[in-house]
Design a protein around this motif. Structure first.
Motif, PDB file in Angstrom:
ATOM      1  N   THR A 190       0.836  -1.204   0.000  1.00 31.14           N
ATOM      2  CA  THR A 190       0.000   0.000   0.000  1.00 31.14           C
ATOM      3  C   THR A 190       0.868   1.249   0.000  1.00 31.14           C
ATOM      4  OG1 THR A 190      -1.790  -1.136   1.180  1.00 31.14           O
ATOM      5  CG2 THR A 190      -1.775   1.273   1.270  1.00 31.14           C
ATOM      6  N   ASN A 191       1.911   1.254   0.824  1.00 30.13           N
ATOM      7  CA  ASN A 191       2.799   2.413   0.866  1.00 30.13           C
ATOM      8  C   ASN A 191       3.564   2.595  -0.440  1.00 30.13           C
ATOM      9  OD1 ASN A 191       2.012   3.242   3.389  1.00 30.13           O
ATOM     10  ND2 ASN A 191       3.642   2.140   4.471  1.00 30.13           N
ATOM     11  N   PHE A 192       3.911   1.495  -1.114  1.00 31.65           N
ATOM     12  CA  PHE A 192       4.540   1.590  -2.426  1.00 31.65           C
ATOM     13  C   PHE A 192       3.643   2.377  -3.384  1.00 31.65           C
ATOM     14  CE2 PHE A 192       7.945  -1.102  -1.336  1.00 31.65           C
ATOM     15  CZ  PHE A 192       8.779  -1.295  -2.420  1.00 31.65           C
ATOM     16  N   PRO A 200       6.493  10.094  -7.907  1.00 31.23           N
ATOM     17  CA  PRO A 200       6.913   9.153  -8.967  1.00 31.23           C
ATOM     18  C   PRO A 200       8.400   9.217  -9.279  1.00 31.23           C
ATOM     19  CG  PRO A 200       5.709  11.031  -9.892  1.00 31.23           C
ATOM     20  CD  PRO A 200       5.557  11.118  -8.411  1.00 31.23           C
ATOM     21  N   ASP A 201       9.092  10.274  -8.848  1.00 31.97           N
ATOM     22  CA  ASP A 201      10.529  10.371  -9.126  1.00 31.97           C
ATOM     23  C   ASP A 201      11.370   9.480  -8.215  1.00 31.97           C
ATOM     24  OD1 ASP A 201      10.060  12.175 -11.127  1.00 31.97           O
ATOM     25  OD2 ASP A 201      10.343  13.948  -9.852  1.00 31.97           O
ATOM     26  N   ILE A 202      10.765   8.998  -7.121  1.00 32.60           N
ATOM     27  CA  ILE A 202      11.496   8.078  -6.232  1.00 32.60           C
ATOM     28  C   ILE A 202      11.431   6.677  -6.840  1.00 32.60           C
ATOM     29  CG2 ILE A 202      11.598   7.023  -3.941  1.00 32.60           C
ATOM     30  CD1 ILE A 202      10.448   9.555  -2.780  1.00 32.60           C
ATOM     31  N   THR A 203      12.566   6.113  -7.114  1.00 36.98           N
ATOM     32  CA  THR A 203      12.609   4.799  -7.759  1.00 36.98           C
ATOM     33  C   THR A 203      12.548   3.692  -6.704  1.00 36.98           C
ATOM     34  OG1 THR A 203      13.965   5.717  -9.532  1.00 36.98           O
ATOM     35  CG2 THR A 203      13.903   3.309  -9.326  1.00 36.98           C
ATOM     36  N   LEU A 204      11.423   3.011  -6.667  1.00 35.44           N
ATOM     37  CA  LEU A 204      11.222   1.932  -5.692  1.00 35.44           C
ATOM     38  C   LEU A 204      11.516   0.556  -6.273  1.00 35.44           C
ATOM     39  CD1 LEU A 204       7.864   3.071  -4.009  1.00 35.44           C
ATOM     40  CD2 LEU A 204      10.195   3.442  -3.192  1.00 35.44           C
ATOM     41  N   ALA A 215      15.610   2.023  -1.798  1.00 41.35           N
ATOM     42  CA  ALA A 215      14.506   2.885  -1.348  1.00 41.35           C
ATOM     43  C   ALA A 215      13.277   2.040  -1.024  1.00 41.35           C
ATOM     44  CB  ALA A 215      14.175   3.914  -2.418  1.00 41.35           C
ATOM     45  N   GLY A 216      12.992   1.048  -1.888  1.00 42.28           N
ATOM     46  CA  GLY A 216      11.841   0.175  -1.650  1.00 42.28           C
ATOM     47  C   GLY A 216      11.998  -0.646  -0.383  1.00 42.28           C
ATOM     48  N   ALA A 254      19.074   8.484  -1.434  1.00 42.32           N
ATOM     49  CA  ALA A 254      19.171   9.935  -1.296  1.00 42.32           C
ATOM     50  C   ALA A 254      18.515  10.369   0.004  1.00 42.32           C
ATOM     51  CB  ALA A 254      18.513  10.623  -2.488  1.00 42.32           C
ATOM     52  N   MET A 255      19.104  11.330   0.667  1.00 47.40           N
ATOM     53  CA  MET A 255      18.586  11.801   1.946  1.00 47.40           C
ATOM     54  C   MET A 255      17.153  12.316   1.815  1.00 47.40           C
ATOM     55  SD  MET A 255      18.945  12.316   5.178  1.00 47.40           S
ATOM     56  CE  MET A 255      20.698  12.246   5.558  1.00 47.40           C
ATOM     57  N   ASP A 256      16.885  13.113   0.786  1.00 46.15           N
ATOM     58  CA  ASP A 256      15.535  13.648   0.603  1.00 46.15           C
ATOM     59  C   ASP A 256      14.513  12.526   0.419  1.00 46.15           C
ATOM     60  OD1 ASP A 256      16.482  16.196   0.849  1.00 46.15           O
ATOM     61  OD2 ASP A 256      16.504  16.627  -1.311  1.00 46.15           O
TER      62      ASP A 256
END
Length: 533
Positions: A190-192, A200-204, A215-216, A254-256
């Protein structure tokens, strides 16, 4: 006087006492601080990026000490982990039977949950029993779907599902299983979907569109951590380049992105109860709570009002705004609470119909002999009752009865058999285990001269001894008569009848007698003999 280190003796003694006190305090803390033992069981979704140790790092940064172990294998299903003949299954069995744990995190193969959910439930049934005996709480790790959807097959029919459809099925079925087995769900999938919708720019996903990136895995670990310890990952100091990431597990994150993932995992929706049993026709109410840190900026664009729905409105109807529901049909149903920010939680409603009647079709008093076995047939009303029947014998050494109403007569005596429905209706029947009818009956005749013109006649009647009989009755009739007369009582399996005449046909019957006359045997069939001239 000063010693060579420049301290006065009195001051040195005082410092020594203070150091001892601090040491004692530290030792006491070390003895009382709990170390949580956690076992992860799953496939590549669990072991990619060493997710269990990312979880451990998050806990450590929050002051929680964990001892983390993993049993994982690529592509594995929980049915394999539940199989003691399997290589990894035997490892799971050994881990759960030879150790105690605080939490066990289990993760199922997504294809099983979509195509054959019943197999996942069967495996959890086996594993949960072991997990419970090991003293642990079970947490189901609900993983992410395929990033671009996938094709599945159910009952030989293939169909394509989007990533959202897959996630909905995975989450629903994971909750369904967890609710049945007192487990918790860490809804990482669900969080994914929430991250992919808003960031959408965060690559999971890796390039295979299935396995997680760092990240995932960090998002999954945050989700599991919150569900396990009820402590939000928001503001957690296990971040890229931090002193807690000693093994560089999240150095590529990435920290952000890490801060955003913490904020996503910080939003949580919980229903007050995960399992409700209710009778058909009755109504009740569920409540749900949404929580998030007040400073969580990712949720400021949402109202996060809670909306209710039922997966089967014919079974359970529910008010979308209040959570009030009515049970309409027997069975197990799921209702869900959702928010506009993408959170979802399921609760199981188990609708029962108590029995209003119970009948046993066999005779009130069943008369049998030792060795008899048979099953009672029952009928409950109404036709949609969900009640079960429990069976009990007051003398199981005389007559035993199993959970299905199957009785076995073990020795002579009288047993009371009680059938009780879940709702409390009782019906009592009795089983009389009587003496067996005598067997091996043989008749022999003999004559003896008294004078030259006169003979006496006799018939010897023998039968097989019954050790439970206290005596026997011997019955006789002439062929010209209809009724039998009891002619003898004997404690031996033999009787000599001397009151017979030539040219007559006699019939004999034998009956075994017990101390309780209700348990006497039946009479044997008739045995005939003709006394000659």
């Amino acid at each position: 006087m000063k010693n060579k280190y420049g301290f006065c003796k009195g001051l040195a003694a005082l410092v020594l006492l203070m150091l001892c006190a601090l040491t004692i305090k530290d030792n006491a803390y070390a003895q009382t601080a709990k170390t949580y033992k956690i076992l992860f069981i799953g496939n590549s979704h669990t072991y990619y990026n060493d997710m269990p140790n990312i979880f451990k790092g998050i806990a450590k940064a929050d002051g929680i000490d964990c001892e983390v172990s993993s049993i994982t294998s690529a592509g594995y299903k929980l049915s394999q982990f539940a199989d003691t003949t399997d290589t990894y299954g035997s490892l799971v069995y050994e881990a759960l039977t030879k150790n105690t744990w605080d939490y066990v995190v289990v993760q199922e193969n997504r294809a099983v949950l979509v195509e054959k959910e019943y197999k996942a439930e069967s495996a959890v049934n086996t594993l949960h029993s072991l997990i419970k005996k090991a003293g642990a709480k079970m947490i189901i790790y609900a993983t992410q779907p395929n990033n671009i959807g996938s094709t599945f097959s159910v009952n030989s029919t293939s169909f394509y599902l989007t990533d959202l459809q897959i996630e909905q099925i995975l989450t629903r079925n994971n909750f369904k299983i967890a609710n049945d087995y007192e487990g918790l769900v860490a809804a990482s999938g669900t969080n994914f979907m929430r991250v992919m919708a808003d960031y959408p720019d965060i690559t999971l996903y890796r390039t295979d569109n299935l396995h997680p990136t760092v990240a995932g895995s960090y998002l999954a670990a945050c989700t599991i951590y919150y569900r396990m310890f009820n402590k939000s990952p928001y503001g957690n100091k296990f971040l890229p380049g931090s002193e807690y990431d000693t093994d560089k597990l999240i150095s590529k994150l990435a920290m952000d992105d890490a801060l955003i993932l913490q904020q996503i995992a910080d939003g949580r929706l919980l229903i007050n109860t995960h399992y409700t049993t209710i009778n058909k026709g009755q109504s009740s109410k569920l409540t749900a709570t949404f929580t998030a840190n007040a400073k969580n900026e990712t949720l400021t664009d949402y109202k996060n009002n809670i909306i209710w729905d039922s997966t089967n409105l014919a079974g359970v109807s529910i008010n979308k705004l209040t959570g009030e529901f009515t049970a309409l049909k027997t069975g197990k149903y799921q209702v869900m609470a959702t928010t506009d920010s993408g959170l979802i939680c399921y609760s199981t409603i188990d609708v029962k119909q108590p029995a209003t009647s119970l009948t046993i079709k066999e005779d009130k008093i069943l008369k049998v002999v030792k060795g008899y076995s048979g099953q009672y047939t029952t009928e409950m009303g109404p036709s949609d009752t969900t009640d079960k029947i429990t069976w009990e014998s007051d003398l199981p050494s005389v007559v035993s009865v199993n959970s299905n109403g199957y009785i076995t007569a073990k020795k002579v005596g009288i047993a009371k058999i009680t059938a009780t429905t879940t709702s409390g209706i009782k019906v009592v029947h009795y089983v009389r285990v009587k003496l067996k009818t005598p067997t091996g009956v043989k008749l022999t005749k003999k004559s003896k001269k008294i004078t030259k013109k006169k003979k006496s006649y006799r018939v010897t009647v023998k039968w097989t001894k019954n050790t439970n009989a206290v005596k026997y009755y011997v019955y006789r009739r002439l062929s010209t008569k209809r009724s039998y007369t009891r002619i003898a009582t004997t404690t031996k399996p033999k009787y000599i009848d001397t009151k017979v005449k030539k040219n007559k046909k006699y019939y004999y019957k034998i009956k075994s007698i017990y101390s309780n006359t209700k348990l006497n045997s039946n009479k044997t069939p008739a045995y005939a003999i003709v006394i000659g001239k």
